[in-house]
Design a protein around this motif. Structure first.
Motif, PDB file in Angstrom:
ATOM      1  N   ASP A  15       0.800  -1.222   0.000  1.00  0.00           N
ATOM      2  CA  ASP A  15       0.000   0.000   0.000  1.00  0.00           C
ATOM      3  C   ASP A  15       0.836   1.277   0.000  1.00  0.00           C
ATOM      4  O   ASP A  15       0.496   2.222  -0.713  1.00  0.00           O
ATOM      5  CB  ASP A  15      -0.951   0.003   1.202  1.00  0.00           C
ATOM      6  N   GLU A  32      -0.499   9.146  -5.688  1.00  0.00           N
ATOM      7  CA  GLU A  32      -0.453  10.550  -5.282  1.00  0.00           C
ATOM      8  C   GLU A  32       0.478  11.358  -6.187  1.00  0.00           C
ATOM      9  O   GLU A  32       0.169  12.483  -6.571  1.00  0.00           O
ATOM     10  CB  GLU A  32       0.018  10.647  -3.828  1.00  0.00           C
ATOM     11  N   PRO A  78      -9.118  -0.589  -5.430  1.00  0.00           N
ATOM     12  CA  PRO A  78      -9.388   0.452  -4.421  1.00  0.00           C
ATOM     13  C   PRO A  78      -8.657   1.750  -4.695  1.00  0.00           C
ATOM     14  O   PRO A  78      -9.145   2.829  -4.340  1.00  0.00           O
ATOM     15  CB  PRO A  78      -8.923  -0.195  -3.102  1.00  0.00           C
ATOM     16  N   TRP A  79      -7.502   1.669  -5.352  1.00  0.00           N
ATOM     17  CA  TRP A  79      -6.752   2.890  -5.657  1.00  0.00           C
ATOM     18  C   TRP A  79      -7.365   3.636  -6.836  1.00  0.00           C
ATOM     19  O   TRP A  79      -7.332   4.867  -6.882  1.00  0.00           O
ATOM     20  CB  TRP A  79      -5.293   2.547  -5.920  1.00  0.00           C
ATOM     21  N   ARG A  94     -10.519   3.739  -7.316  1.00  0.00           N
ATOM     22  CA  ARG A  94     -11.680   4.410  -6.724  1.00  0.00           C
ATOM     23  C   ARG A  94     -11.259   5.628  -5.913  1.00  0.00           C
ATOM     24  O   ARG A  94     -11.956   6.653  -5.904  1.00  0.00           O
ATOM     25  CB  ARG A  94     -12.445   3.424  -5.841  1.00  0.00           C
ATOM     26  N   LYS A  95     -10.126   5.531  -5.232  1.00  0.00           N
ATOM     27  CA  LYS A  95      -9.648   6.644  -4.416  1.00  0.00           C
ATOM     28  C   LYS A  95      -9.126   7.791  -5.272  1.00  0.00           C
ATOM     29  O   LYS A  95      -9.222   8.964  -4.889  1.00  0.00           O
ATOM     30  CB  LYS A  95      -8.544   6.149  -3.475  1.00  0.00           C
TER      31      LYS A  95
END
Length: 284
Positions: free
Chosen positions: A158, A166, A215-216, A218-219
């Protein structure tokens, strides 16, 4: 954000990269120079005052260049009398990112990672970026586009994915996730070997990578992310993908023992041969 400075062309490239990154992140930049005193006996004619003047000049020259390029960026300096690797690792504890220079062998050969850079890298849990000297001295280093990230689908990574997503979100460029897998060496010699099995494994690994990335995605819905899975060496593929990239992101396991290697084989290959800046992110 912190960058190591020693007056070399490698550290100037690292400083330029760090200044652009600090501007993207809207954070101040600290330039650090560390001198291990007394110096090696091969420099018997250099006194402490000479060394101090040289250190001040390295910091002043780097600061002046970066302030011309980034007049709104807040830049501070610090000169330390300590072993460079230990001093830089200590400074990194107060920073979100540490940037160091590496000697560029050629466009294809990539990095020559020195002992200070490698020792610093394994002594801190802070993400470290190693920057090579650009072929175009006026453009700085890492002028390519896109972020490449190596993904381990078998372990939690993660922090590596967080850093890559980012960073890509700040740059508003394409992100490519890469994973390599290998068949067991003896598998190709067994009588019942079926090439279709390799294709099945490739599909299965692709599905696993998609699950890791979901999940990334979606984030970070604005990040344009693609992925590739291949049979073979992940290090070799990341090195090839680094040509034309703006940044390559790899992970390394945090190892508390003084024994054994502290940089995995994939990170080691990328560090020494990538043609783009390399971010190494520590993770458990």
């Amino acid at each position: 954000m912190t960058a190591g400075v020693d007056g070399s062309s490698e550290s100037r490239a690292a400083g330029r990269w760090a200044a652009r990154e600090a501007t993207l992140r809207h954070v101040p930049l600290r330039l650090v120079h560390a001198v291990d005193w007394p110096l090696d006996p091969v420099f018997p004619s250099l006194g402490r005052q000479d060394v101090d003047r040289w250190a001040d000049r390295a910091l002043t020259d780097a600061t002046q260049e970066l302030r011309i390029r980034h007049p709104r960026l807040e830049i501070t300096t610090r000169c330390l009398s300590a072993r460079p690797a230990a001093a830089l690792a200590a400074e990194a504890t107060e920073a979100a990112l540490l940037i160091l220079g590496s000697r560029g062998l050629s466009r294809l050969a990539g990095f020559l990672v020195g002992s200070v850079a490698m020792s610093t890298l394994v002594a801190t849990d802070t993400p470290v970026v190693l920057v090579r000297v650009s072929d175009d001295p006026g453009s700085g280093s890492g002028s390519g586009s896109g972020v490449i990230v190596g993904v381990d689908i078998h372990e939690s990574c993660d922090p590596v994915l967080a850093f890559a997503f980012e960073e890509d979100d700040r740059r508003a460029c394409a992100l490519r996730a890469v994973h390599g897998w290998r068949m067991p060496p003896a598998y190709t010699y067994v009588p019942f070997y079926d090439p279709d099995n390799e294709r099945d494994i490739d599909r299965s690994v692709t599905n696993m990578l998609e699950d890791v990335l979901l999940p990334w995605r979606r984030k970070f819905p604005d990040v344009n992310v693609s992925h590739s899975v291949f049979a073979g060496s992940a290090g070799d593929h990341l090195v090839q993908a680094s040509r034309g990239a703006g940044l390559v992101v790899v992970g390394r396991h945090v190892r508390r023992s003084v024994l054994g290697t502290h940089v995995g084989s994939v990170a080691h290959a990328v560090l020494h041969h990538a043609a783009a800046p390399v971010a190494v992110v520590a993770h458990e």
